[in-house]
Each structure stands twice: as C-alpha cells, then as structure tokens.
Design a protein around this motif. Structure first.
Motif, PDB file in Angstrom:
ATOM      1  N   ALA A 190     -21.596 -14.104  -9.198  1.00  0.00           N
ATOM      2  CA  ALA A 190     -22.645 -13.645  -8.283  1.00  0.00           C
ATOM      3  C   ALA A 190     -23.902 -14.490  -8.424  1.00  0.00           C
ATOM      4  N   GLU A 191     -24.246 -14.876  -9.658  1.00  0.00           N
ATOM      5  CA  GLU A 191     -25.412 -15.738  -9.867  1.00  0.00           C
ATOM      6  C   GLU A 191     -25.193 -17.110  -9.238  1.00  0.00           C
ATOM      7  N   ALA A 192     -23.975 -17.647  -9.377  1.00  0.00           N
ATOM      8  CA  ALA A 192     -23.663 -18.946  -8.772  1.00  0.00           C
ATOM      9  C   ALA A 192     -23.750 -18.874  -7.247  1.00  0.00           C
ATOM     10  N   ILE A 193     -23.282 -17.767  -6.662  1.00  0.00           N
ATOM     11  CA  ILE A 193     -23.362 -17.592  -5.211  1.00  0.00           C
ATOM     12  C   ILE A 193     -24.820 -17.554  -4.755  1.00  0.00           C
ATOM     13  N   ALA A 194     -25.657 -16.820  -5.492  1.00  0.00           N
ATOM     14  CA  ALA A 194     -27.076 -16.747  -5.127  1.00  0.00           C
ATOM     15  C   ALA A 194     -27.724 -18.124  -5.208  1.00  0.00           C
ATOM     16  N   GLU A 195     -27.387 -18.892  -6.248  1.00  0.00           N
ATOM     17  CA  GLU A 195     -27.966 -20.232  -6.388  1.00  0.00           C
ATOM     18  C   GLU A 195     -27.490 -21.156  -5.274  1.00  0.00           C
ATOM     19  N   ALA A 196     -26.199 -21.073  -4.936  1.00  0.00           N
ATOM     20  CA  ALA A 196     -25.671 -21.921  -3.867  1.00  0.00           C
ATOM     21  C   ALA A 196     -26.300 -21.578  -2.522  1.00  0.00           C
ATOM     22  N   ALA A 197     -26.617 -20.309  -2.322  1.00  0.00           N
ATOM     23  CA  ALA A 197     -27.181 -19.887  -1.040  1.00  0.00           C
ATOM     24  C   ALA A 197     -28.580 -20.435  -0.807  1.00  0.00           C
ATOM     25  N   THR A 198     -29.260 -20.889  -1.883  1.00  0.00           N
ATOM     26  CA  THR A 198     -30.619 -21.403  -1.732  1.00  0.00           C
ATOM     27  C   THR A 198     -30.663 -22.899  -1.447  1.00  0.00           C
ATOM     28  N   ARG A 199     -29.529 -23.584  -1.558  1.00  0.00           N
ATOM     29  CA  ARG A 199     -29.537 -25.032  -1.402  1.00  0.00           C
ATOM     30  C   ARG A 199     -29.736 -25.412   0.067  1.00  0.00           C
ATOM     31  N   PRO A 200     -30.692 -26.290   0.368  1.00  0.00           N
ATOM     32  CA  PRO A 200     -30.981 -26.635   1.775  1.00  0.00           C
ATOM     33  C   PRO A 200     -29.869 -27.414   2.458  1.00  0.00           C
ATOM     34  N   THR A 201     -29.029 -28.105   1.674  1.00  0.00           N
ATOM     35  CA  THR A 201     -27.946 -28.895   2.282  1.00  0.00           C
ATOM     36  C   THR A 201     -26.596 -28.180   2.239  1.00  0.00           C
ATOM     37  N   MET A 202     -26.586 -26.915   1.815  1.00  0.00           N
ATOM     38  CA  MET A 202     -25.324 -26.176   1.729  1.00  0.00           C
ATOM     39  C   MET A 202     -24.768 -25.923   3.130  1.00  0.00           C
ATOM     40  N   ARG A 203     -23.441 -25.917   3.232  1.00  0.00           N
ATOM     41  CA  ARG A 203     -22.767 -25.622   4.492  1.00  0.00           C
ATOM     42  C   ARG A 203     -22.308 -24.167   4.474  1.00  0.00           C
ATOM     43  N   PHE A 204     -22.665 -23.442   5.521  1.00  0.00           N
ATOM     44  CA  PHE A 204     -22.372 -22.017   5.582  1.00  0.00           C
ATOM     45  C   PHE A 204     -21.348 -21.717   6.669  1.00  0.00           C
ATOM     46  N   VAL A 205     -20.698 -20.596   6.517  1.00  0.00           N
ATOM     47  CA  VAL A 205     -19.733 -20.107   7.497  1.00  0.00           C
ATOM     48  C   VAL A 205     -20.445 -19.139   8.435  1.00  0.00           C
ATOM     49  N   THR A 206     -20.210 -19.292   9.721  1.00  0.00           N
ATOM     50  CA  THR A 206     -20.855 -18.420  10.703  1.00  0.00           C
ATOM     51  C   THR A 206     -20.275 -17.007  10.634  1.00  0.00           C
ATOM     52  N   VAL A 207     -21.147 -16.033  10.747  1.00  0.00           N
ATOM     53  CA  VAL A 207     -20.693 -14.635  10.794  1.00  0.00           C
ATOM     54  C   VAL A 207     -20.073 -14.372  12.159  1.00  0.00           C
ATOM     55  N   LYS A 208     -18.861 -13.891  12.172  1.00  0.00           N
ATOM     56  CA  LYS A 208     -18.121 -13.694  13.422  1.00  0.00           C
ATOM     57  C   LYS A 208     -18.430 -12.340  14.044  1.00  0.00           C
ATOM     58  N   GLU A 209     -18.412 -12.327  15.386  1.00  0.00           N
ATOM     59  CA  GLU A 209     -18.495 -11.075  16.119  1.00  0.00           C
ATOM     60  C   GLU A 209     -17.149 -10.357  16.051  1.00  0.00           C
ATOM     61  N   ILE A 210     -17.158  -9.061  16.360  1.00  0.00           N
ATOM     62  CA  ILE A 210     -15.931  -8.276  16.270  1.00  0.00           C
ATOM     63  C   ILE A 210     -14.872  -8.812  17.235  1.00  0.00           C
ATOM     64  N   ASP A 211     -15.298  -9.242  18.434  1.00  0.00           N
ATOM     65  CA  ASP A 211     -14.343  -9.794  19.399  1.00  0.00           C
ATOM     66  C   ASP A 211     -13.663 -11.047  18.858  1.00  0.00           C
ATOM     67  N   GLN A 212     -14.409 -11.868  18.127  1.00  0.00           N
ATOM     68  CA  GLN A 212     -13.817 -13.058  17.533  1.00  0.00           C
ATOM     69  C   GLN A 212     -12.780 -12.700  16.479  1.00  0.00           C
ATOM     70  N   VAL A 213     -13.086 -11.695  15.664  1.00  0.00           N
ATOM     71  CA  VAL A 213     -12.140 -11.277  14.625  1.00  0.00           C
ATOM     72  C   VAL A 213     -10.855 -10.753  15.251  1.00  0.00           C
ATOM     73  N   ASP A 214     -10.995  -9.947  16.323  1.00  0.00           N
ATOM     74  CA  ASP A 214      -9.810  -9.424  17.001  1.00  0.00           C
ATOM     75  C   ASP A 214      -8.970 -10.550  17.601  1.00  0.00           C
ATOM     76  N   LEU A 215      -9.633 -11.509  18.231  1.00  0.00           N
ATOM     77  CA  LEU A 215      -8.917 -12.620  18.859  1.00  0.00           C
ATOM     78  C   LEU A 215      -8.229 -13.485  17.809  1.00  0.00           C
ATOM     79  N   GLN A 216      -8.905 -13.718  16.703  1.00  0.00           N
ATOM     80  CA  GLN A 216      -8.299 -14.498  15.623  1.00  0.00           C
ATOM     81  C   GLN A 216      -7.092 -13.770  15.042  1.00  0.00           C
ATOM     82  N   ALA A 217      -7.173 -12.445  14.956  1.00  0.00           N
ATOM     83  CA  ALA A 217      -6.032 -11.668  14.455  1.00  0.00           C
ATOM     84  C   ALA A 217      -4.822 -11.814  15.379  1.00  0.00           C
ATOM     85  N   LEU A 218      -5.056 -11.813  16.692  1.00  0.00           N
ATOM     86  CA  LEU A 218      -3.951 -12.008  17.630  1.00  0.00           C
ATOM     87  C   LEU A 218      -3.269 -13.354  17.408  1.00  0.00           C
ATOM     88  N   HIS A 219      -4.063 -14.389  17.227  1.00  0.00           N
ATOM     89  CA  HIS A 219      -3.490 -15.717  17.000  1.00  0.00           C
ATOM     90  C   HIS A 219      -2.722 -15.770  15.683  1.00  0.00           C
TER      91      HIS A 219
END
Length: 350
Positions: free
Chosen positions: A100-129
């Motif tokens: 958890a400490e490593a995650i918090a530290e990684a979240a502060t890095r300005p050059t870190m790459r993040f995953v976009t939070v998906k909408e519910i419709d996206q999750v449903d569509l991805q589940a179908l695929h």
C-alpha cells in the motif's frame, strides 16, 4: 495536546486491494507515512467518506474499477496503476502495508502511467467481448478434442470448423469405419454441445452488433477500413474516449503495434513490435488489417498508394502490422474529434 503531536493530513492514500480486507497507507506532502490502517470492505468507504478529498492510488486489478468509481463519487481523485509499475517502489520485504505504501508513492510520480476508470457501460461491453472470446476458445478446444478422438479410430476430418461440421455427421453415420458404438455416442453428445455453443456465440455476437448499431462513436469507427462491429465496440470498451492518450501514436504504442526499442550510447536499435497492452484489441486490429490489405480497393481509397509502397519494400506481414498501427492512429482521431469520419477520398467522386 500540542500541535506538534497532531497527525499530519495525508496528501495521498495507497490502497492494497484484497477480497475482504484492505490495507491503506497515507503519505504526507513530503512522502512520509502518516497513517496506516486496515479495513474490511464495509468500513473502507466509510473511512474515505470522512476523509478530506485527496489523491487515492490503487493497483489496477479485479475489483479496482468498482472501488475507483465509489471513491470518485466521494470527491477523491483516483489513480489506477498497472501492477508492474508499482513493483519498483516495493522496498525490502513484501507485505500488504508495504504494498500500500508503494502504491501511494507510485501514485505521486508525475511521469507515472495510469489506467482510466471505466464507466459501467464499458465494463458491460468488455464483459460481452471476453465471454465471446472465451466461448470461441472453448469451441476450438472442443473441435480439436473430437478431431483427436476420430483419429484414434483412423477417421481423419478436414481442417476448418465449417468442414469439420460437415464431415463429423457423415463419419458418425458411416458403419464401415472402425469407430466403436461408445465413441459414436460420445462424439454425438460432444457435437450437440458444439451446436449449443455456436448458438450462444451467435447470440452474444448479435448483442454486440446491436450495441454497435446504436452507438454513434461505434458507427463512426466502422467507417475505418478493417474495423467492423467487433473491433469498434472492443475499442470503445478498452479505450473509451481516448483522452488518456496525448497523441495518436500513444494509442498505437499502448496496443503494442510499434517497434520495441533497445537503444544505448546514442545508437538507436528498433526491434519487433512490443506486443504490449490489450492482446484482444490488437488481435482484432491485425486481423482487420490483414483483411483490408487483401481486399481493399486501392484505386478508390487514400490508403491504396501507401499500401502499395509498403508492399513493394517489406514483407506482407510487416505491412499488415504497419496498417494496423495506422488504423489505431485513425481511431484516436475519430475518438477525439466529435463527428469525425474516415473519408476515402474516392477519385471517382472527386
């Protein structure tokens, strides 16, 4: 109590996600751990409802999308981080609090790459695929198993799912081959399972196509050569609006369609494609590019002369991957420009 003894407020929280137990570490503005806690699922959201709005980081894993949406609704800014990018921040031994400490530290890095939070419709569509892809793999395994059973009795069947479905009933009804009655019964049951599985695949495919027909963005994506209903909806499920990518090449790189680089000492070395990112979407784009490479009318499409040049100087497989990368770039433009369509610039209608 002296103000020196008061706990400093956390500027960022890191959550190590579990099935029922969640470990949370809060870091101050200078990166010092100021809070370490352990919550059950029903009390975690109560904690963040009372906490001041801040940055909350967590690894992108099963359950992270739901939790991210819940915490965002409480006013916090959520950052989902791929697990491989968190690992370098884990110090010494490994446990849940250290994670958890490593995650918090990684979240502060300005050059870190993040995953976009998906909408519910996206999750449903991805589940179908994913369900459709899993059923197709199950169909392939089932056909291979039945084919192997037939070979054990000296009954070869032709390659391809369509030819297999024509040959197997004939083999089952052929009394002159060496197949036993028990094997005929077992293969008959497996063949019935295959037909039911194919019917289910058709139902899910129709559901995906119906979604593509009613979504404006999916219809615009389908104007791109090589992208149909499956490719368009898979891109929407995985990419969303595409705003997480600064430029078109970033989307192609995220899909693993650009060369892998191993450069040092000022010498640039480019290798094969990286094959990073979403394997399923990359597969659909490459298959679509292969179909487009073979069947596109190059005299009537602006990609024609470009494809002719590729074909003249490189192997067709490389040209197909290059076309898939270009398709990914066009996808980014269509996603980021409302109302944008792919225009063929047909010289016949110029």
């Amino acid at each position: 109590m002296s103000h020196r003894n008061l706990p400093r407020p956390a500027a960022v929280y890191g959550i190590d996600i579990g099935k029922n137990i969640f470990h949370v570490v809060g870091l101050s503005c200078d990166g010092t751990p100021v809070q370490k806690a352990r919550f059950r699922r029903d009390t975690l959201l109560q904690f963040f409802a009372r906490a001041d709005p801040t940055i909350v980081g967590m690894e992108s894993c099963a359950g992270s999308q739901w939790l991210a949406r819940k915490i965002q609704a409480l006013g916090h800014k959520v950052r989902l981080i791929p697990a491989q990018f968190v690992k370098p921040y884990v110090k010494s031994n490994k446990n849940d609090i250290i994670d958890a400490e490593a995650i918090a530290e990684a979240a502060t890095r300005p050059t870190m790459r993040f995953v976009t939070v998906k909408e519910i419709d996206q999750v449903d569509l991805q589940a179908l695929h994913r369900i459709r892809d899993q059923m197709i793999r199950s169909r392939t395994r089932l056909i291979n198993q039945m084919r192997a059973f037939c070979l054990e009795y000296g009954v070869p069947l032709r390659q391809g799912a369509g030819l297999f479905k024509l040959d197997l009933p004939q083999a089952l009804h052929d009394e002159d081959n060496d197949m036993s009655s028990t094997m005929r019964r077992l293969l008959g049951d497996l063949y019935a399972d295959l037909l039911r599985l194919e019917d289910r695949i058709r139902q899910v495919t129709k559901e995906i196509e119906a979604i593509a027909d009613r979504e404006d963005v999916a219809r615009r994506l389908m104007t791109i050569p090589g992208i149909g209903a499956l490719g368009a909806t898979a891109l929407l499920a995985a990419v969303g609006n595409g705003l997480q990518f600064r430029k078109a090449r970033d989307l192609a790189a995220w899909l693993g369609l650009v060369p892998r680089q191993y450069s040092t000492g000022g010498k640039q070395t480019l290798l094969g494609i990286s094959k990073r990112g979403n394997l399923y979407v990359r597969k659909l784009l490459v298959h679509g590019a292969r179909s487009c490479f073979r069947h596109l009318d190059r005299t009537r499409d602006r990609l024609g002369s470009w494809l002719d040049g590729l074909e003249a100087r490189m192997h067709p497989n490389k040209a197909v991957v290059a076309l898939a990368a270009k398709m990914a770039r066009i996808v980014w433009v269509v996603l980021n420009k409302p109302g944008a369509l792919y225009e063929r610039r047909d010289p016949a209608f110029a």
